[in-house]
Design a protein around this motif. Structure first.
Motif, PDB file in Angstrom:
ATOM      1  N   GLN A  41      49.198 103.295  41.263  1.00  0.00           N
ATOM      2  CA  GLN A  41      49.455 102.245  40.269  1.00  0.00           C
ATOM      3  C   GLN A  41      50.492 101.263  40.805  1.00  0.00           C
ATOM      4  O   GLN A  41      50.349 100.056  40.683  1.00  0.00           O
ATOM      5  N   ASP A  42      51.550 101.818  41.414  1.00  0.00           N
ATOM      6  CA  ASP A  42      52.635 101.008  41.987  1.00  0.00           C
ATOM      7  C   ASP A  42      53.148 101.763  43.203  1.00  0.00           C
ATOM      8  O   ASP A  42      53.931 102.706  43.075  1.00  0.00           O
ATOM      9  N   LEU A  43      52.683 101.374  44.367  1.00  0.00           N
ATOM     10  CA  LEU A  43      52.925 102.128  45.598  1.00  0.00           C
ATOM     11  C   LEU A  43      54.411 102.410  45.822  1.00  0.00           C
ATOM     12  O   LEU A  43      54.827 103.560  45.961  1.00  0.00           O
ATOM     13  N   MET A  44      55.230 101.361  45.871  1.00  0.00           N
ATOM     14  CA  MET A  44      56.633 101.549  46.228  1.00  0.00           C
ATOM     15  C   MET A  44      57.381 102.323  45.148  1.00  0.00           C
ATOM     16  O   MET A  44      58.257 103.145  45.462  1.00  0.00           O
ATOM     17  N   ALA A  45      57.031 102.105  43.886  1.00  0.00           N
ATOM     18  CA  ALA A  45      57.687 102.855  42.807  1.00  0.00           C
ATOM     19  C   ALA A  45      57.346 104.339  42.906  1.00  0.00           C
ATOM     20  O   ALA A  45      58.205 105.201  42.667  1.00  0.00           O
ATOM     21  N   GLU A  46      56.117 104.646  43.305  1.00  0.00           N
ATOM     22  CA  GLU A  46      55.713 106.056  43.402  1.00  0.00           C
ATOM     23  C   GLU A  46      56.334 106.733  44.624  1.00  0.00           C
ATOM     24  O   GLU A  46      56.726 107.903  44.560  1.00  0.00           O
ATOM     25  N   ILE A  47      56.431 105.992  45.722  1.00  0.00           N
ATOM     26  CA  ILE A  47      57.133 106.540  46.901  1.00  0.00           C
ATOM     27  C   ILE A  47      58.594 106.794  46.551  1.00  0.00           C
ATOM     28  O   ILE A  47      59.150 107.856  46.843  1.00  0.00           O
TER      29      ILE A  47
ATOM     30  N   SER B 214      59.952 107.290  43.620  1.00  0.00           N
ATOM     31  CA  SER B 214      60.071 108.387  42.660  1.00  0.00           C
ATOM     32  C   SER B 214      59.925 109.745  43.341  1.00  0.00           C
ATOM     33  O   SER B 214      60.708 110.676  43.074  1.00  0.00           O
ATOM     34  N   PHE B 215      58.936 109.865  44.227  1.00  0.00           N
ATOM     35  CA  PHE B 215      58.734 111.119  44.963  1.00  0.00           C
ATOM     36  C   PHE B 215      59.969 111.457  45.794  1.00  0.00           C
ATOM     37  O   PHE B 215      60.463 112.592  45.781  1.00  0.00           O
ATOM     38  N   LEU B 216      60.475 110.463  46.537  1.00  0.00           N
ATOM     39  CA  LEU B 216      61.627 110.718  47.409  1.00  0.00           C
ATOM     40  C   LEU B 216      62.874 111.045  46.586  1.00  0.00           C
ATOM     41  O   LEU B 216      63.645 111.941  46.944  1.00  0.00           O
ATOM     42  N   ALA B 217      63.064 110.343  45.467  1.00  0.00           N
ATOM     43  CA  ALA B 217      64.216 110.640  44.598  1.00  0.00           C
ATOM     44  C   ALA B 217      64.140 112.082  44.088  1.00  0.00           C
ATOM     45  O   ALA B 217      65.154 112.805  44.052  1.00  0.00           O
TER      46      ALA B 217
ATOM     47  N   ILE C 140      65.200 109.898  54.694  1.00  0.00           N
ATOM     48  CA  ILE C 140      63.924 109.705  53.997  1.00  0.00           C
ATOM     49  C   ILE C 140      62.963 108.885  54.844  1.00  0.00           C
ATOM     50  O   ILE C 140      63.379 108.104  55.708  1.00  0.00           O
ATOM     51  N   ASP C 141      61.664 109.083  54.594  1.00  0.00           N
ATOM     52  CA  ASP C 141      60.598 108.437  55.365  1.00  0.00           C
ATOM     53  C   ASP C 141      59.480 108.083  54.387  1.00  0.00           C
ATOM     54  O   ASP C 141      58.974 108.967  53.687  1.00  0.00           O
ATOM     55  N   PRO C 142      59.068 106.807  54.312  1.00  0.00           N
ATOM     56  CA  PRO C 142      58.012 106.425  53.370  1.00  0.00           C
ATOM     57  C   PRO C 142      56.629 106.936  53.746  1.00  0.00           C
ATOM     58  O   PRO C 142      55.698 106.860  52.941  1.00  0.00           O
TER      59      PRO C 142
END
Length: 284
Positions: A159-165, A167-170, A188-190
């Protein structure tokens, strides 16, 4: 800005310069150099060449993570990486990272002389990974992924690539600190190319800076990847060096602290010039 980190008496001063992680695949099937360095002698020679070219860290991986790669057994992974790590530790002084998703490999690798863990699953494939790394007291790279290497390229609907990355990393940073890992030892690594399609890989470079709000050093691994091959119409991964150079410059400009690369000599030149233009102007 993340706090400086000392790994094997080497001080990593985040924000001051770009650091290079040299890739050492001791696998028969990695996408660009599979089978080249899967003897201890060949691996040592390659590691020494990477150090001479300017690598700051050597990343040893025994399990290919290219799309659709097969999972090997724990015994096979240990058999591939441990002799190489022991040999490298006896011959090179820079930090050694082990690229693994298994806690047992992480533990054995550190006992053999490795200094840090690079986990493409962000600590999600093995529930013992984060507690194990905490007990070892070593740094860890947490990468974003969906699925696993067999399934990840069918999981690129965001839905929102950067927001989901983000959120996962956080979430994984929180899990790591809850497990007892020192916040200062988390990178961290995207996950360029991991459950990302062509357009999404490019979007990560454009919006990488959004991840700096997580206040961890950012590692980016663009080296020789298929999105570069598509842009250049270049099927041979080894012929993507200058496309990789452009991606590395973009990553540095947008907040990367570490670049995970195969072609260390060329990317050292790229990072030195990009640092001189961008970092020194930013610090002026």
């Amino acid at each position: 800005m993340p706090t400086d980190l000392i790994i094997r008496e080497r001080c990593f001063q985040w924000g001051q310069q770009t650091y290079l992680m040299g890739v050492l695949n001791v696998t028969p099937d990695s996408f660009s150099d599979g089978g080249q360095f899967n003897t201890t002698t060949a691996a040592l020679a390659q590691a020494q060449a990477l150090v001479a070219a300017g690598a700051d860290i050597i990343d040893v991986g025994g399990q290919s993570t290219r799309p659709e790669s097969e999972q090997i057994t724990l015994a096979e992974e240990l058999e591939r990486v441990l002799p190489v790590i022991r040999e490298l530790r006896a011959k090179i002084t820079i930090p050694i990272s082990v690229d693994t998703t298994r806690a047992d490999v992480a533990k054995a690798a550190v006992a053999a002389g490795a200094d840090m863990i690079n986990d493409i699953s962000g600590g999600t494939f093995d529930s013992e990974m984060l507690p194990t790394v905490a007990s070892l007291g070593v740094p860890i790279v947490l990468m974003h992924i969906r699925g696993n290497p067999q399934t990840m390229q069918q999981q690129t609907n965001y839905q929102d690539l950067m927001a989901e990355i983000y959120s996962f990393l956080a979430k994984q940073i929180a899990a790591a600190t809850d497990a007892g890992i020192d916040r200062q030892k988390i990178m961290i690594d995207p996950g360029i190319g991991f459950a990302k399609n062509y357009e999404q890989n490019l979007e990560i470079f454009r919006h990488l800076r959004s991840l700096t709000a997580l206040n961890c050093p950012i590692l980016v691994g663009p080296s020789r990847k298929s999105f570069i091959g598509r842009i250049l119409n270049q099927p041979d991964p080894k012929a993507r060096v200058w496309g990789t150079a452009a991606a590395c410059s973009a990553a540095i400009f947008n907040g990367a602290d570490i670049l995970r690369v195969h072609d260390v000599k060329e990317m050292r030149d790229v990072s030195l010039v990009t640092d001189a233009i961008f970092r020194q102007s930013a610090q002026a």
